[in-house]
Design a protein around this motif. Structure first.
Motif, mmCIF file in Angstrom:
data_model
loop_
_atom_site.group_PDB
_atom_site.id
_atom_site.type_symbol
_atom_site.label_atom_id
_atom_site.label_comp_id
_atom_site.label_asym_id
_atom_site.label_seq_id
_atom_site.Cartn_x
_atom_site.Cartn_y
_atom_site.Cartn_z
ATOM 1 N N SER A 50 0.827 -1.212 0.000
ATOM 2 C CA SER A 50 0.000 0.000 0.000
ATOM 3 C C SER A 50 0.855 1.252 0.000
ATOM 4 C CB SER A 50 -0.925 0.006 1.214
ATOM 5 O OG SER A 50 -1.756 -1.118 1.196
ATOM 6 N N GLN A 51 1.920 1.226 0.771
ATOM 7 C CA GLN A 51 2.822 2.368 0.821
ATOM 8 C C GLN A 51 3.495 2.582 -0.539
ATOM 9 O OE1 GLN A 51 6.100 1.892 3.547
ATOM 10 N NE2 GLN A 51 6.144 4.085 3.974
ATOM 11 N N ASN A 52 3.947 1.503 -1.169
ATOM 12 C CA ASN A 52 4.561 1.613 -2.500
ATOM 13 C C ASN A 52 3.561 2.100 -3.538
ATOM 14 O OD1 ASN A 52 7.009 0.707 -1.522
ATOM 15 N ND2 ASN A 52 6.629 -1.424 -2.087
ATOM 16 N N LEU A 53 2.332 1.607 -3.451
ATOM 17 C CA LEU A 53 1.289 2.017 -4.386
ATOM 18 C C LEU A 53 0.972 3.508 -4.233
ATOM 19 C CD1 LEU A 53 -0.758 1.170 -6.548
ATOM 20 C CD2 LEU A 53 -2.340 0.632 -4.690
ATOM 21 N N PHE A 54 0.853 3.969 -3.003
ATOM 22 C CA PHE A 54 0.582 5.386 -2.755
ATOM 23 C C PHE A 54 1.709 6.264 -3.295
ATOM 24 C CE2 PHE A 54 0.952 9.185 -0.084
ATOM 25 C CZ PHE A 54 -0.270 9.766 -0.376
#
Length: 158
Positions: A50-54
Protein backbone atom coordinates in the motif's frame (compact mmCIF):
# COMPACT_ATOMS: atom_id res chain seq x y z
CA UNK A 1 -26.83 25.29 -35.66
CA UNK A 2 -25.65 23.95 -32.31
CA UNK A 3 -28.31 22.79 -29.92
CA UNK A 4 -26.43 23.61 -26.74
CA UNK A 5 -24.51 26.61 -25.54
CA UNK A 6 -20.78 27.03 -25.84
CA UNK A 7 -20.60 27.20 -22.03
CA UNK A 8 -21.89 23.65 -21.67
CA UNK A 9 -19.44 22.40 -24.29
CA UNK A 10 -16.62 24.24 -22.51
CA UNK A 11 -17.56 22.52 -19.24
CA UNK A 12 -17.18 19.15 -20.94
CA UNK A 13 -13.73 20.07 -22.28
CA UNK A 14 -12.59 21.49 -18.93
CA UNK A 15 -13.80 18.40 -17.06
CA UNK A 16 -11.99 16.10 -19.50
CA UNK A 17 -8.74 18.07 -19.31
CA UNK A 18 -8.75 18.61 -15.53
CA UNK A 19 -9.96 15.20 -14.37
CA UNK A 20 -9.01 12.80 -17.17
CA UNK A 21 -5.20 12.70 -16.98
CA UNK A 22 -4.83 12.28 -13.21
CA UNK A 23 -7.59 9.66 -13.00
CA UNK A 24 -6.22 7.77 -16.00
CA UNK A 25 -2.64 7.96 -14.75
CA UNK A 26 -3.59 6.82 -11.26
CA UNK A 27 -5.64 3.92 -12.65
CA UNK A 28 -2.83 2.84 -14.99
CA UNK A 29 -0.19 2.94 -12.26
CA UNK A 30 -2.51 1.08 -9.88
CA UNK A 31 -3.06 -1.63 -12.50
CA UNK A 32 0.66 -1.85 -13.18
CA UNK A 33 1.30 -2.36 -9.46
CA UNK A 34 -1.65 -4.55 -8.46
CA UNK A 35 -1.61 -7.07 -11.32
CA UNK A 36 2.04 -8.15 -10.85
CA UNK A 37 1.57 -8.21 -7.07
CA UNK A 38 -1.35 -10.61 -7.43
CA UNK A 39 0.36 -12.63 -10.20
CA UNK A 40 3.44 -13.21 -8.06
CA UNK A 41 1.32 -14.50 -5.18
CA UNK A 42 1.59 -11.42 -2.90
CA UNK A 43 5.38 -11.31 -2.30
CA UNK A 44 5.23 -8.27 0.01
CA UNK A 45 2.93 -7.47 2.89
CA UNK A 46 -0.22 -5.41 2.38
CA UNK A 47 1.06 -2.37 4.35
CA UNK A 48 4.32 -2.29 2.39
CA UNK A 49 2.46 -2.75 -0.90
CA UNK A 50 0.00 0.00 0.00
CA UNK A 51 2.82 2.37 0.82
CA UNK A 52 4.56 1.61 -2.50
CA UNK A 53 1.29 2.02 -4.39
CA UNK A 54 0.58 5.39 -2.75
CA UNK A 55 4.08 6.63 -3.60
CA UNK A 56 3.78 5.48 -7.20
CA UNK A 57 0.39 7.14 -7.67
CA UNK A 58 1.56 10.38 -6.05
CA UNK A 59 4.43 10.53 -8.54
CA UNK A 60 2.28 9.47 -11.50
CA UNK A 61 -0.51 12.02 -11.10
CA UNK A 62 1.56 15.13 -11.95
CA UNK A 63 3.31 13.28 -14.77
CA UNK A 64 -0.05 12.19 -16.16
CA UNK A 65 -0.72 15.76 -17.26
CA UNK A 66 2.47 15.76 -19.31
CA UNK A 67 1.68 12.42 -20.96
CA UNK A 68 -2.11 12.54 -21.21
CA UNK A 69 -2.88 16.17 -21.90
CA UNK A 70 -3.15 15.82 -25.69
CA UNK A 71 -5.40 12.80 -25.35
CA UNK A 72 -7.63 14.61 -22.85
CA UNK A 73 -7.87 17.72 -25.01
CA UNK A 74 -8.75 15.73 -28.12
CA UNK A 75 -11.30 13.60 -26.26
CA UNK A 76 -12.80 16.67 -24.59
CA UNK A 77 -13.17 18.49 -27.90
CA UNK A 78 -14.74 15.44 -29.54
CA UNK A 79 -17.20 15.07 -26.65
CA UNK A 80 -17.97 18.79 -26.67
CA UNK A 81 -18.78 18.66 -30.37
CA UNK A 82 -20.96 15.59 -29.86
CA UNK A 83 -22.81 17.14 -26.92
CA UNK A 84 -23.17 20.51 -28.68
CA UNK A 85 -25.00 18.88 -31.55
CA UNK A 86 -27.49 17.16 -29.29
CA UNK A 87 -25.75 13.95 -28.28
CA UNK A 88 -26.17 12.52 -24.81
CA UNK A 89 -23.11 12.27 -22.62
CA UNK A 90 -22.81 8.55 -21.82
CA UNK A 91 -19.96 6.38 -20.69
CA UNK A 92 -19.88 4.85 -24.19
CA UNK A 93 -19.41 8.25 -25.79
CA UNK A 94 -16.67 9.09 -23.28
CA UNK A 95 -14.94 5.78 -23.97
CA UNK A 96 -15.12 6.27 -27.73
CA UNK A 97 -13.78 9.83 -27.51
CA UNK A 98 -10.93 8.74 -25.26
CA UNK A 99 -9.72 6.20 -27.80
CA UNK A 100 -9.30 8.72 -30.63
CA UNK A 101 -5.77 9.80 -29.65
CA UNK A 102 -4.45 6.25 -29.08
CA UNK A 103 -5.91 5.26 -32.46
CA UNK A 104 -4.13 8.20 -34.09
CA UNK A 105 -0.89 7.10 -32.37
CA UNK A 106 -1.24 3.55 -33.62
CA UNK A 107 -2.16 4.53 -37.17
CA UNK A 108 0.56 7.16 -37.50
CA UNK A 109 3.08 4.75 -35.99
CA UNK A 110 2.03 2.06 -38.46
CA UNK A 111 2.46 4.34 -41.47
CA UNK A 112 5.66 6.06 -40.33
CA UNK A 113 7.52 2.85 -39.51
CA UNK A 114 6.87 0.82 -42.65
CA UNK A 115 10.60 0.92 -43.49
CA UNK A 116 11.70 -0.46 -40.11
CA UNK A 117 9.29 -3.14 -38.86
CA UNK A 118 11.41 -3.90 -35.78
CA UNK A 119 10.38 -0.59 -34.24
CA UNK A 120 6.66 -1.24 -34.68
CA UNK A 121 6.08 -3.27 -31.46
CA UNK A 122 7.22 -0.48 -29.10
CA UNK A 123 5.03 2.03 -30.93
CA UNK A 124 2.01 -0.26 -30.66
CA UNK A 125 2.72 -0.95 -26.98
CA UNK A 126 2.85 2.80 -26.41
CA UNK A 127 -0.51 3.20 -28.16
CA UNK A 128 -2.02 0.32 -26.15
CA UNK A 129 -0.84 1.75 -22.81
CA UNK A 130 -2.13 5.16 -23.82
CA UNK A 131 -5.47 3.55 -24.72
CA UNK A 132 -5.73 1.89 -21.31
CA UNK A 133 -4.92 5.11 -19.46
CA UNK A 134 -7.24 7.20 -21.65
CA UNK A 135 -10.12 4.75 -21.34
CA UNK A 136 -9.73 4.50 -17.56
CA UNK A 137 -9.52 8.27 -17.22
CA UNK A 138 -12.58 8.85 -19.42
CA UNK A 139 -14.81 6.30 -17.70
CA UNK A 140 -13.73 7.40 -14.22
CA UNK A 141 -14.30 11.04 -15.14
CA UNK A 142 -17.76 10.18 -16.46
CA UNK A 143 -18.61 8.25 -13.30
CA UNK A 144 -17.39 11.09 -11.10
CA UNK A 145 -19.36 13.69 -13.06
CA UNK A 146 -22.42 11.43 -13.09
CA UNK A 147 -22.19 11.12 -9.33
CA UNK A 148 -22.07 14.92 -8.92
CA UNK A 149 -25.12 15.37 -11.15
CA UNK A 150 -23.35 17.24 -13.96
CA UNK A 151 -24.12 14.50 -16.50
CA UNK A 152 -27.77 14.24 -15.49
CA UNK A 153 -28.24 18.03 -15.78
CA UNK A 154 -26.45 18.11 -19.13
CA UNK A 155 -28.45 15.17 -20.55
CA UNK A 156 -31.72 16.62 -19.24
CA UNK A 157 -31.33 19.73 -21.44
CA UNK A 158 -32.30 18.11 -24.71
Amino acid sequence: MARRSIGEAAKVVIAAVVLGPPLGGAALIALMQIVPWIATDFPVSVPEFSQNLFRSISIAVPLAYVVGLYSAILAGLALAAYVSWGGRLTWWSCLAASLIYPAVLAISGWFSLQGSPETLPPVMINAAIMAIASACGAVLTYLLLHRTGFVRRLNARQ
